[in-house]
Design a protein around this motif. Sequence first.
Motif, PDB file in Angstrom:
ATOM      1  N   LEU A 658       0.803  -1.220   0.000  1.00 28.61           N
ATOM      2  CA  LEU A 658       0.000   0.000   0.000  1.00 28.61           C
ATOM      3  C   LEU A 658       0.838   1.272   0.000  1.00 28.61           C
ATOM      4  O   LEU A 658       0.409   2.290  -0.544  1.00 28.61           O
ATOM      5  N   LEU A 659       2.020   1.236   0.594  1.00 27.11           N
ATOM      6  CA  LEU A 659       2.814   2.442   0.808  1.00 27.11           C
ATOM      7  C   LEU A 659       4.243   2.329   0.294  1.00 27.11           C
ATOM      8  O   LEU A 659       5.089   3.154   0.639  1.00 27.11           O
ATOM      9  N   GLY A 660       4.518   1.313  -0.513  1.00 27.43           N
ATOM     10  CA  GLY A 660       5.854   1.169  -1.058  1.00 27.43           C
ATOM     11  C   GLY A 660       6.829   0.557  -0.062  1.00 27.43           C
ATOM     12  O   GLY A 660       6.489   0.248   1.083  1.00 27.43           O
ATOM     13  N   LYS A 661       8.070   0.412  -0.494  1.00 27.32           N
ATOM     14  CA  LYS A 661       9.097  -0.221   0.324  1.00 27.32           C
ATOM     15  C   LYS A 661       9.362   0.580   1.594  1.00 27.32           C
ATOM     16  O   LYS A 661       9.305   1.803   1.600  1.00 27.32           O
ATOM     17  N   VAL A 662       9.661  -0.158   2.652  1.00 28.78           N
ATOM     18  CA  VAL A 662      10.004   0.503   3.911  1.00 28.78           C
ATOM     19  C   VAL A 662      11.417   1.070   3.797  1.00 28.78           C
ATOM     20  O   VAL A 662      12.237   0.576   3.016  1.00 28.78           O
ATOM     21  N   PRO A 663      11.752   2.101   4.550  1.00 31.95           N
ATOM     22  CA  PRO A 663      13.112   2.661   4.508  1.00 31.95           C
ATOM     23  C   PRO A 663      14.136   1.651   5.014  1.00 31.95           C
ATOM     24  O   PRO A 663      13.809   0.695   5.723  1.00 31.95           O
ATOM     25  N   ASP A 664      15.377   1.861   4.670  1.00 32.17           N
ATOM     26  CA  ASP A 664      16.461   0.999   5.151  1.00 32.17           C
ATOM     27  C   ASP A 664      16.526   1.050   6.673  1.00 32.17           C
ATOM     28  O   ASP A 664      16.411   2.116   7.282  1.00 32.17           O
ATOM     29  N   GLY A 665      16.707  -0.105   7.284  1.00 32.26           N
ATOM     30  CA  GLY A 665      16.809  -0.179   8.736  1.00 32.26           C
ATOM     31  C   GLY A 665      15.478  -0.069   9.451  1.00 32.26           C
ATOM     32  O   GLY A 665      15.442   0.137  10.672  1.00 32.26           O
ATOM     33  N   PHE A 666      14.372  -0.189   8.708  1.00 29.31           N
ATOM     34  CA  PHE A 666      13.050  -0.044   9.319  1.00 29.31           C
ATOM     35  C   PHE A 666      12.788  -1.193  10.292  1.00 29.31           C
ATOM     36  O   PHE A 666      13.092  -2.349  10.013  1.00 29.31           O
ATOM     37  N   THR A 667      12.230  -0.865  11.434  1.00 28.93           N
ATOM     38  CA  THR A 667      11.865  -1.870  12.430  1.00 28.93           C
ATOM     39  C   THR A 667      10.486  -1.539  12.976  1.00 28.93           C
ATOM     40  O   THR A 667      10.050  -0.380  12.956  1.00 28.93           O
TER      41      THR A 667
END
Length: 683
Positions: A658-667
Amino acid sequence: MGDDSPAETGPVLEVSNGAAAAAEKTPEELVAKSIAPVKKQFLRPPPVRPCCPKNHNDEVSDGNAKPAQSNVVKEKKSKRQLKRERRQAQKSPLGICPEVAKKGDVTRCPYNDNCRYSHDIEAYKTQKPEDIEGECPFMAVQEPCPYGLACRFLGTHKDGVADGDVNARRRSSEMNGLSKNVQKLLWKNKMKFTKADAKLKALGLMGHANSKIIAMLKENGPVVSKTCQVTDENGCSELPNNTDDKVELSTEIKEDGPADETFPSDESRPAKKARSGIEEEFGSGEADDGVDGQTYMQPEAEAAANIEFSENDKSLKTHPREKKLIDFREKLYLAPLTTVGNLPFRRVCKGLGADITCGEMAMCTNLLQGQASEWALLRRHSSEDMFGVQICGAYPDTLARTVELIEQECTVDFIDINMGCPIDIVVNKGAGSALLTKPMRMKGIVQAASGTVDIAMTIKVRTAYFEGKNRINSLIADMGNWGASAVTIHGRSRQQRYSKLADWEYVYQCARKAPDSLQVLGNGDIFSYVDWNKHKAECSELSSCMIARGALIKPWVFTEIKEQRHWDITSGERFNILKDYVRCGLEHWGSDTKGVETTRRFLLEWLSYTCRYVPVGLLDVIPQRLNWRPPSYFGRDDLETLMASDSAADWVRISEMLLGKVPDGFTFAPKHKSNAYDRAENG
């Protein structure tokens, strides 16, 4: 591993996930154990792995194994660390000035070189994350996008849309914002509360109760009216000679109430925290703590108090709620829900049939300090035609001043006072469920708040603080006289929390004891139209029922109740509901990177609840009960299977759809243990 036979896979270490137990028991036996009776053809085989002699912890890929929860983190950053990160982000090229981003013009910023944000448009464009698939939510309604270059859907912007007032849509669709002038007055402790202070003076609640009582006892001796034992434990906040307004007080309060060190007394509570320092504008600390609380009253407030509460005008005391009524009967009420009950979620529930909505619980002390994050909880959307806000505080003066401020700054239909919150950080300050041990303070709070404003005042309570020591039935007859229009009773004690099912028989008992002028609503475990019908049929005195966790898990419960059917909703229909939520979230929090990630966080919090839903078509017994633990199962399609996962990694996958890829290092780690079940629920 297509075959589960140990002969082909070697020594096997079985992992119990409830599916094996579900396959061996009848639906009736599963229901008795609070396990959802999923049809056997949908049950997922129990995951297996080879038992290696050298290292039993080696993981082996298995088609049935759940994805590793690599996106779960337990560490929490400190406020100082978060502040440092925000400042670093502002200084980087990605921290472009919002005014510059709106139209791509560096001359639009009024601060010029003194601005704390970046004005380097070219550097921002080179580092900006890729656009997200889909259309800008503001373009969909043909409105200017307030985020301009920073919008993550920039490619869908049309020519010329940046003209006009880019904030017009938010102002027209959302309300209840705190004005900057009032916020500055709150920050400087210069806000005046004329109506609240007049009412507090008339009720004898102007100063701290403990200080006034000590002063009176020194002068007149230890004389107390009726059975009200004036102690710091019961929070009695009236002078001993006010015998007309006393209520019966159980002697078990002192014995069973929380210890003094757990609930700070009036004398020991910090003035700045509990009272927000607002009254410092009117006088010194001595006047605030003593009997002479009226010394810092404004002359016009004293005159208003003398006129409105004259001894010769008893009607104002006898009928304080004549023009403050609101009809809750037969209406579907979405409960105020911490974290997930935000404005976008309420919009989704309104679209699915909810009649009444209420904002998340806001702490009075934070509102009186002008905290923007707390005032955001009071935001209202134009689609919420019957809307209330919920506030929480420990003392009458704090509540009275808060409701006066809300009446001045907000448009609401009712104000709900939370006297049932079980969270430790709230209870330890003497608010929430702690008030259930102090009925005299409950009375003072409701009287002061309801007498200050013309808005309808409601109360939310639990059955009691301690399990087995129910108290509301002894207070329900007086709550209407205090000034409450309605009371919602959650059929659990504070000590019980969410273990076991709600005690609806006790809710019925209280509803039957309530006067006709007081509307009583029940709350607890409503998860289908069958539950709604049952409670309404068994107690005609109930005005309505509040729906809380049931709406979090399946917000279409409102549709089911109105249409009197079990909706076997498909995965595609559920996904469309998530799309609506994301659209509302982007409109509310923004379509820039910050808004997208805020929307994602709240979406993930919500998904941690929705995974508990078991589709109607997969159950042997319907409807699903709220305390049933779903076994591991396959859905009727891949999306339904993904939505049934209790893995945070799978929730992240849905958010990426729904919102595209999560940012790097996302937790991500759920704020609440929403996908956990208490052992007591399962026998």
